[in-house]
Design an enzyme around this catalytic site. Structure first.
Site, short mmCIF file in Angstrom:
data_model
loop_
_atom_site.label_atom_id
_atom_site.label_comp_id
_atom_site.label_asym_id
_atom_site.label_seq_id
_atom_site.Cartn_x
_atom_site.Cartn_y
_atom_site.Cartn_z
N HIS A 80 0.86 -1.20 0.00
CA HIS A 80 0.00 0.00 0.00
C HIS A 80 0.88 1.23 0.00
O HIS A 80 1.95 1.25 0.61
CB HIS A 80 -0.90 0.03 1.24
CG HIS A 80 -2.06 0.95 1.10
ND1 HIS A 80 -1.96 2.30 1.32
CD2 HIS A 80 -3.34 0.73 0.70
CE1 HIS A 80 -3.13 2.86 1.09
NE2 HIS A 80 -3.98 1.94 0.71
N ASP B 294 -8.08 -4.94 -0.45
CA ASP B 294 -8.54 -5.78 -1.57
C ASP B 294 -8.24 -7.26 -1.39
O ASP B 294 -8.71 -8.08 -2.18
CB ASP B 294 -7.89 -5.28 -2.87
CG ASP B 294 -8.39 -3.88 -3.22
OD1 ASP B 294 -7.56 -2.99 -3.40
OD2 ASP B 294 -9.61 -3.70 -3.26
C1 SDX Z 1 -6.04 0.36 -3.11
O1 SDX Z 1 -4.09 4.72 -2.04
C2 SDX Z 1 -5.14 4.18 -1.50
O2 SDX Z 1 -5.61 4.57 -0.44
C3 SDX Z 1 -5.73 3.03 -2.27
C4 SDX Z 1 -6.80 2.21 -1.58
C5 SDX Z 1 -8.07 3.02 -1.36
O3 SDX Z 1 -8.83 2.68 -0.43
O4 SDX Z 1 -8.35 3.92 -2.19
O5 SDX Z 1 -6.33 1.74 -0.33
C6 SDX Z 1 -7.21 1.00 -2.44
O6 SDX Z 1 -5.73 0.72 -4.21
C7 SDX Z 1 -5.25 -0.68 -2.36
C8 SDX Z 1 -4.03 -1.19 -3.18
C9 SDX Z 1 -4.52 -2.24 -4.16
N1 SDX Z 1 -3.43 -2.64 -5.08
C10 SDX Z 1 -2.84 -3.84 -5.01
O7 SDX Z 1 -3.08 -4.69 -4.17
C11 SDX Z 1 -1.83 -4.11 -6.13
C12 SDX Z 1 -0.55 -4.70 -5.54
N2 SDX Z 1 0.13 -3.67 -4.77
C13 SDX Z 1 1.11 -2.87 -5.43
O8 SDX Z 1 1.06 -2.72 -6.77
C14 SDX Z 1 1.67 -1.70 -4.61
O9 SDX Z 1 1.86 -2.15 -3.35
C15 SDX Z 1 0.85 -0.42 -4.59
C16 SDX Z 1 0.56 0.08 -5.97
C17 SDX Z 1 -0.42 -0.61 -3.85
C18 SDX Z 1 1.69 0.63 -3.88
O10 SDX Z 1 2.84 0.82 -4.62
P1 SDX Z 1 3.90 1.97 -4.25
O11 SDX Z 1 3.51 2.69 -3.02
O12 SDX Z 1 4.14 2.79 -5.47
O13 SDX Z 1 5.13 1.15 -3.83
P2 SDX Z 1 6.30 0.75 -4.80
O14 SDX Z 1 5.73 0.30 -6.11
O15 SDX Z 1 7.31 1.86 -4.78
O16 SDX Z 1 6.88 -0.57 -4.06
C19 SDX Z 1 7.90 -0.46 -3.09
C20 SDX Z 1 8.64 -1.80 -3.21
C21 SDX Z 1 9.10 -2.12 -4.64
O17 SDX Z 1 10.21 -2.98 -4.53
P3 SDX Z 1 11.72 -2.29 -4.66
O18 SDX Z 1 11.76 -1.56 -5.98
O19 SDX Z 1 11.84 -1.38 -3.45
O20 SDX Z 1 12.66 -3.47 -4.61
O21 SDX Z 1 7.75 -2.86 -2.84
C22 SDX Z 1 7.56 -3.72 -3.95
C23 SDX Z 1 7.96 -2.94 -5.19
O22 SDX Z 1 8.37 -3.80 -6.22
N3 SDX Z 1 6.13 -4.06 -3.97
C24 SDX Z 1 5.65 -5.29 -4.23
C25 SDX Z 1 4.26 -5.18 -4.06
N4 SDX Z 1 3.92 -3.92 -3.72
C26 SDX Z 1 5.09 -3.23 -3.67
N5 SDX Z 1 6.28 -6.44 -4.59
C27 SDX Z 1 5.46 -7.52 -4.78
N6 SDX Z 1 4.11 -7.51 -4.64
C28 SDX Z 1 3.47 -6.36 -4.28
N7 SDX Z 1 2.15 -6.33 -4.14
#
Ligand code: SDX
Length: 428
Positions: free
Chosen positions: A307, A364
């Site tokens: 998140h 989710d």
């Molecule tokens: C919602 O913002 C809100 O409030 C949203 C929400 C709402 O109520 O409106 O809460 C609803 O959208 C919840 C999120 C639903 N999405 C998912 O479940 C999709 C999977 N999650 C990710 O795609 C991710 O965690 C995000 C998009 C939710 C957040 O991404 P960020 O904040 O941009 O974080 P990032 O991409 O910079 O990740 C940081 C690190 C990275 O690794 P490094 O480059 O540091 O090595 O964490 C890793 C990412 O690759 N990472 C994941 C991951 N989420 C982050 N690796 C594997 N699986 C994941 N799910």
């Protein structure tokens, strides 16, 4: 703490005020940055460190896993309120009296008929159309049948627009589902509560009486409350910036629906179920999907995990996880997917990659398991998220317009070609 921040650029110091919110969050007010530094701006892709506005609607603390609507904890609201009460709270700032709630509901019911010509629009969609695309189109189309702009300075005009969309949106949600199922598009029942009416419109079979199921009503009411607002998330920011151009409420909501559809945002609840189904098909091999999620060369992410703000458990996920157990046992549903989800969660919470990045289950991760147990098709999961988020979007749009915030227009840092002369095509 000092009440100003000092920035030194090329030996020159620039002072900027610090603003402290009611929960002691601190922001640097950079409104004067570009002017006082001769053009220097900030750069923050994805706005991870940038506040777009001050807001009095929702507070969340990602480190502590706290979520409150207008100061009330999500735990209390999910346990003690109903969805329409929470919608009123978010939009008007206070919990309604019984009389206020009755009038609010009556006004919503009085606006819960959709112009029959909208059916001609929905008929034009192929059955294979994703319901989120249908919902966004129909919400935008509502503008053609209702005043396109809202005089936000008129309390009556603003109130009428709010009860109009709260009345019509559930009809569009039900029609988007029934369109795919080839079922008649009809209306609800004014004698029912808001959530009961949604369920009846979605599930009523044309050839038999619809019987309410209190388990489904309570489960959906709780899920809608948990999804009702979440400060400046991607889709809410879209609603605010669209409305900042003074585009109407309905088209601003249509823009928010489109943003919510993305699998990194609200579309994740559908993606979680598809991921869990794939793991089940793979013989429950969660380790393979964990490895994929950690592989930088693999675009796959563990859907429902991580998140932007929560670096602890998403408080909503905790509540939904308990509700998933309760709903499935109340319905007498055995779903191996739930066991796979719990196994995946346990593995991820013990895995160094996820621990280091503070990746926890989000809203989710478990919601789709309940929707599925309720008989809601997986392509409708994000539509249910939009139904829950509607009052939050409305509240945020209203706050932005009433505060007369400027049109949203971010700056950029240009990194393209510098000036060059045109080369005639014969010489290229
Ligand atoms: C919602 O913002 C809100 O409030 C949203 C929400 C709402 O109520 O409106 O809460 C609803 O959208 C919840 C999120 C639903 N999405 C998912 O479940 C999709 C999977 N999650 C990710 O795609 C991710 O965690 C995000 C998009 C939710 C957040 O991404 P960020 O904040 O941009 O974080 P990032 O991409 O910079 O990740 C940081 C690190 C990275 O690794 P490094 O480059 O540091 O090595 O964490 C890793 C990412 O690759 N990472 C994941 C991951 N989420 C982050 N690796 C594997 N699986 C994941 N799910």
């Amino acid at each position: 703490m000092s009440d100003k921040a000092i920035l030194e650029i090329n030996g020159q110091k620039h002072e900027f005020p610090l603003i402290t919110g009611t929960e002691n969050e601190v922001a640097i007010d950079v409104k004067a940055l570009r002017g006082s530094t001769g053009g220097v701006i900030t750069l923050d892709p994805g706005y991870k460190n940038t506040g777009s506005c001050e807001s009095a609607i929702t507070f969340l603390d990602g480190e502590k896993g706290i979520l409150r609507y207008r100061g009330y904890s999500i735990e209390e609201l999910a346990d003690k309120a109903d969805f329409l009460e929470v919608a009123y709270l978010l939009i008007f700032g206070e919990l309604p009296t019984a009389e206020q709630l009755d009038k609010f509901h009556a006004d919503i019911k009085a606006n819960s008929v959709v112009d029959d010509d909208i059916k001609k629009i929905i008929d034009a969609f192929p059955k294979a159309a994703h319901p989120m695309g249908v919902l966004s189109s129909l919400t935008s189309a509502l503008t053609a049948f209702n005043p396109s702009s809202v005089n936000v300075d008129s309390e009556e005009d603003m109130y009428n627009a709010i009860v109009r969309i709260l009345g019509k949106f559930p009809v569009l949600v039900a029609w988007a589902m029934r369109k795919k199922q080839g079922l008649p598009l009809d209306y609800g029942d004014d004698s029912l509560g808001y959530v009961e009416n949604v369920l009846k419109m979605m599930f009523k079979s044309p050839n038999k009486e619809y019987e309410q199921n209190e388990i489904l009503v309570n489960a959906l009411d709780k899920l809608l409350i948990l999804h009702a607002d979440h400060e400046q998330n991607c889709s809410t920011s879209t609603v605010r910036i669209t409305g900042s151009s003074h585009a109407g409420l309905f088209v601003s909501l249509a823009a928010g629906i489109s943003a919510l559809w993305g699998p990194l945002h609200g579309g994740a609840n559908q993606a979680v179920l598809e991921m869990l189904e794939a793991i089940k098909e793979d013989g429950g091999d969660t380790k393979k999907y964990m490895a994929k999620a950690k592989d930088k060369n693999d675009p796959f992410r563990l859907m429902g995990f991580g998140h932007r703000v929560y670096k602890n458990f998403d408080p909503r996920a905790k509540i939904i996880k308990v509700a998933a157990d309760e709903v499935l046992s109340d319905l007498g549903v055995e779903d191996p997917i739930l066991d796979i989800a719990k196994g995946l969660e346990k593995e991820a919470l013990e895995d160094q990659y996820f621990v280091d990045r503070k990746l926890y289950p989000n809203v989710d991760f478990y919601s789709g398991i309940i929707y599925r147990a309720m008989g809601i098709p997986v392509e409708m999961f994000t539509v249910m998220f939009a139904l829950g988020r509607l009052p939050g979007w409305i509240a945020q749009w209203k706050e932005m317009r009433l505060r007369k915030e400027p049109i949203g227009r971010p700056r950029q840092l240009y990194t393209g070609e510098t000036l060059r002369s045109f080369t005639p095509i014969k010489k290229r």
